[in-house]
Design an enzyme around this catalytic site. Structure first.
Site, PDB file in Angstrom:
ATOM      1  N   SER A   1      29.165  41.826  11.371  1.00 35.27           N
ATOM      2  CA  SER A   1      30.110  43.022  10.648  1.00 35.27           C
ATOM      3  C   SER A   1      28.976  43.508   9.407  1.00 35.27           C
ATOM      4  O   SER A   1      28.456  42.817   8.803  1.00 35.27           O
ATOM      5  CB  SER A   1      31.165  42.185  10.114  1.00 35.27           C
ATOM      6  OG  SER A   1      31.754  43.081   9.037  1.00 35.27           O
TER       7      SER A   1
ATOM      8  N   PHE B   1      38.227  38.644   3.957  1.00 36.51           N
ATOM      9  CA  PHE B   1      36.661  38.615   2.990  1.00 36.51           C
ATOM     10  C   PHE B   1      35.926  37.647   4.021  1.00 36.51           C
ATOM     11  O   PHE B   1      36.165  36.880   4.917  1.00 36.51           O
ATOM     12  CB  PHE B   1      37.112  37.683   1.586  1.00 36.51           C
ATOM     13  CG  PHE B   1      37.734  38.423   0.579  1.00 36.51           C
ATOM     14  CD1 PHE B   1      39.234  38.038   0.727  1.00 36.51           C
ATOM     15  CD2 PHE B   1      37.234  39.208  -0.360  1.00 36.51           C
ATOM     16  CE1 PHE B   1      40.094  38.497  -0.191  1.00 36.51           C
ATOM     17  CE2 PHE B   1      38.113  39.591  -1.280  1.00 36.51           C
ATOM     18  CZ  PHE B   1      39.588  39.631  -1.139  1.00 36.51           C
TER      19      PHE B   1
ATOM     20  N   MET C   1      41.401  35.522  14.742  1.00 34.38           N
ATOM     21  CA  MET C   1      40.862  35.252  13.358  1.00 34.38           C
ATOM     22  C   MET C   1      40.755  33.654  13.063  1.00 34.38           C
ATOM     23  O   MET C   1      41.760  33.087  13.183  1.00 34.38           O
ATOM     24  CB  MET C   1      41.782  35.918  12.442  1.00 34.38           C
ATOM     25  CG  MET C   1      41.854  37.267  12.430  1.00 34.38           C
ATOM     26  SD  MET C   1      40.400  38.170  12.277  1.00 34.38           S
ATOM     27  CE  MET C   1      39.655  37.588  10.686  1.00 34.38           C
TER      28      MET C   1
ATOM     29  N   MET D   1      42.369  46.147   9.509  1.00 37.02           N
ATOM     30  CA  MET D   1      43.028  45.319   9.127  1.00 37.02           C
ATOM     31  C   MET D   1      43.846  46.189   7.832  1.00 37.02           C
ATOM     32  O   MET D   1      43.666  46.036   6.732  1.00 37.02           O
ATOM     33  CB  MET D   1      42.227  44.284   8.005  1.00 37.02           C
ATOM     34  CG  MET D   1      41.698  43.249   8.884  1.00 37.02           C
ATOM     35  SD  MET D   1      40.348  42.457   8.251  1.00 37.02           S
ATOM     36  CE  MET D   1      38.951  43.256   8.645  1.00 37.02           C
TER      37      MET D   1
ATOM     38  N   HIS E   1      37.438  46.960  13.412  1.00 36.85           N
ATOM     39  CA  HIS E   1      38.403  45.999  13.195  1.00 36.85           C
ATOM     40  C   HIS E   1      39.547  46.421  11.887  1.00 36.85           C
ATOM     41  O   HIS E   1      39.322  46.463  10.976  1.00 36.85           O
ATOM     42  CB  HIS E   1      38.008  44.697  12.855  1.00 36.85           C
ATOM     43  CG  HIS E   1      38.938  43.551  12.469  1.00 36.85           C
ATOM     44  ND1 HIS E   1      38.658  42.225  11.902  1.00 36.85           N
ATOM     45  CD2 HIS E   1      40.421  43.463  12.689  1.00 36.85           C
ATOM     46  CE1 HIS E   1      39.631  41.590  11.644  1.00 36.85           C
ATOM     47  NE2 HIS E   1      40.604  42.493  12.048  1.00 36.85           N
TER      48      HIS E   1
ATOM     49  N   ASP F   1      36.380  35.654  15.024  1.00 34.43           N
ATOM     50  CA  ASP F   1      35.940  36.337  13.796  1.00 34.43           C
ATOM     51  C   ASP F   1      36.320  35.687  12.737  1.00 34.43           C
ATOM     52  O   ASP F   1      37.481  35.245  12.162  1.00 34.43           O
ATOM     53  CB  ASP F   1      36.853  37.610  13.990  1.00 34.43           C
ATOM     54  CG  ASP F   1      36.402  38.595  12.850  1.00 34.43           C
ATOM     55  OD1 ASP F   1      37.004  39.514  12.445  1.00 34.43           O
ATOM     56  OD2 ASP F   1      35.203  38.127  11.974  1.00 34.43           O
TER      57      ASP F   1
ATOM     58  N   ASP G   1      34.709  46.305   9.480  1.00 32.99           N
ATOM     59  CA  ASP G   1      35.805  45.547   8.943  1.00 32.99           C
ATOM     60  C   ASP G   1      36.350  46.890   7.921  1.00 32.99           C
ATOM     61  O   ASP G   1      35.902  46.974   6.882  1.00 32.99           O
ATOM     62  CB  ASP G   1      35.487  44.486   8.091  1.00 32.99           C
ATOM     63  CG  ASP G   1      35.342  43.212   9.081  1.00 32.99           C
ATOM     64  OD1 ASP G   1      34.209  42.358   8.773  1.00 32.99           O
ATOM     65  OD2 ASP G   1      36.158  42.871  10.093  1.00 32.99           O
TER      66      ASP G   1
HETATM   67  C1  DX5 Z   1      37.482  39.157   7.596  1.00 30.77           C
HETATM   68  C2  DX5 Z   1      36.655  39.811   8.436  1.00 30.77           C
HETATM   69  C3  DX5 Z   1      35.748  39.042   9.484  1.00 30.77           C
HETATM   70  C4  DX5 Z   1      34.627  38.772   8.136  1.00 30.77           C
HETATM   71  C5  DX5 Z   1      33.674  37.526   8.815  1.00 30.77           C
HETATM   72  O1  DX5 Z   1      38.726  39.640   7.497  1.00 30.77           O
HETATM   73  O2  DX5 Z   1      37.706  40.240   9.753  1.00 30.77           O
HETATM   74  O3  DX5 Z   1      34.890  40.018  10.207  1.00 30.77           O
HETATM   75  O4  DX5 Z   1      33.847  39.577   7.598  1.00 30.77           O
HETATM   76  O5  DX5 Z   1      32.788  37.325   7.773  1.00 30.77           O
HETATM   77  P1  DX5 Z   1      31.892  35.856   8.167  1.00 30.77           P
HETATM   78  O6  DX5 Z   1      31.059  35.752   9.227  1.00 30.77           O
HETATM   79  O7  DX5 Z   1      31.045  35.605   6.623  1.00 30.77           O
HETATM   80  O8  DX5 Z   1      33.038  34.657   8.038  1.00 30.77           O
HETATM   81 ZN    ZN Z   2      36.556  41.344  11.533  1.00 27.57          ZN
END
Ligand code: DX5
Ligand code: ZN
Length: 220
Positions: A9, A144, A138, A69, A67, A176, A36
């Site tokens: 990402s 984050f 997730m 959100m 993605h 993810d 993201d």
């Molecule tokens: C969180 C995102 C993820 C996140 C993963 O809301 O959807 O894609 O960036 O980050 P890491 O791999 O550092 O957990």
């Molecule tokens: Zn993501």
């Protein structure tokens, strides 16, 4: 030896040098680029919009896994499609007509996916599995990067794998959040197909070796 798709990402990239960081993961053999998108309402963080996707699409040949959100994906999905998204994943927790949104995204000729937050059970998305191309599990609370992997999400992965295989659905299981070499192996063993990873990849000394290790589940 099964190869897992690896989707770095850009969330942990250097946004002042996005083209450089994207080229680094692309040249290192990454399969998808996970983008993201956060609206500060569905999740307590704000990231990027279609204008950035449009710009980076010009400098990358990767498959763009967007993605969303965001609270109203039905309002904004088309802008991301026009900006170059190849897959649009929205959240099962939103209130719009999700089946219609899946149909709309697919009728545009790109892939559609649904994501479930940690507290959302698999049963809430069973009706969509025959129609979606990806289910994004997730393994952290969305919002984050750099969070710890939630091991109690692993049964969801196995459950989805079992259903998808039994029903012969064409739906990839994408994971993810908190993916590193150890948690990747756990997810692979539970039946994941695609691994999103951010902080683990962007903090690696050797990005190519890290992506290879994630793809093939072994120390290279
Ligand atoms: C969180 C995102 C993820 C996140 C993963 O809301 O959807 O894609 O960036 O980050 P890491 O791999 O550092 O957990
Ligand atoms: Zn993501």
């Amino acid at each position: 030896m099964k190869k897992f798709l690896v989707a770095p990402s850009i969330l942990s990239a250097d946004f002042a040098n996005l083209g450089r960081d994207i080229a680094a993961v692309e040249n290192a053999g990454a399969d998808w680029l996970h983008i993201d998108v956060m609206d500060g309402h569905f999740v307590p963080n704000i990231t990027i919009g279609p204008v950035v996707v449009k710009s980076i699409k010009k400098c990358s040949g990767m498959f763009f896994d967007v993605h969303l959100m965001i609270t109203n994906p039905e309002k904004y999905w088309e802008s991301f499609y026009k900006a170059g998204a190849d897959l649009i994943v929205f959240h099962s927790e939103v209130l719009c007509d999700k089946m219609q949104l899946v149909k709309d995204i697919k009728s545009a000729g790109i892939k559609a996916g649904l994501s479930i937050k940690p507290k959302t059970p698999v049963k809430s998305i069973l009706e969509f599995l025959p129609f979606i191309d990806t289910v994004l599990v997730m393994t952290v609370e969305p919002g984050f990067g750099g969070q710890s992997f939630m091991h109690d999400m692993v049964p969801k992965i196995s459950c989805l794998r079992k259903i998808i295989d039994e029903k012969k659905y064409n739906c990839l299981v994408e994971i993810d959040g908190g993916i590193n070499f150890d948690t990747a192996k756990i997810c692979a063993g539970a039946g994941a197909d695609v691994l999103v990873s951010v902080s683990f990849i962007f903090s690696a000394k050797d990005i190519e070796k890290t992506i290879y290790n994630l793809q093939f589940g072994q120390q290279h």
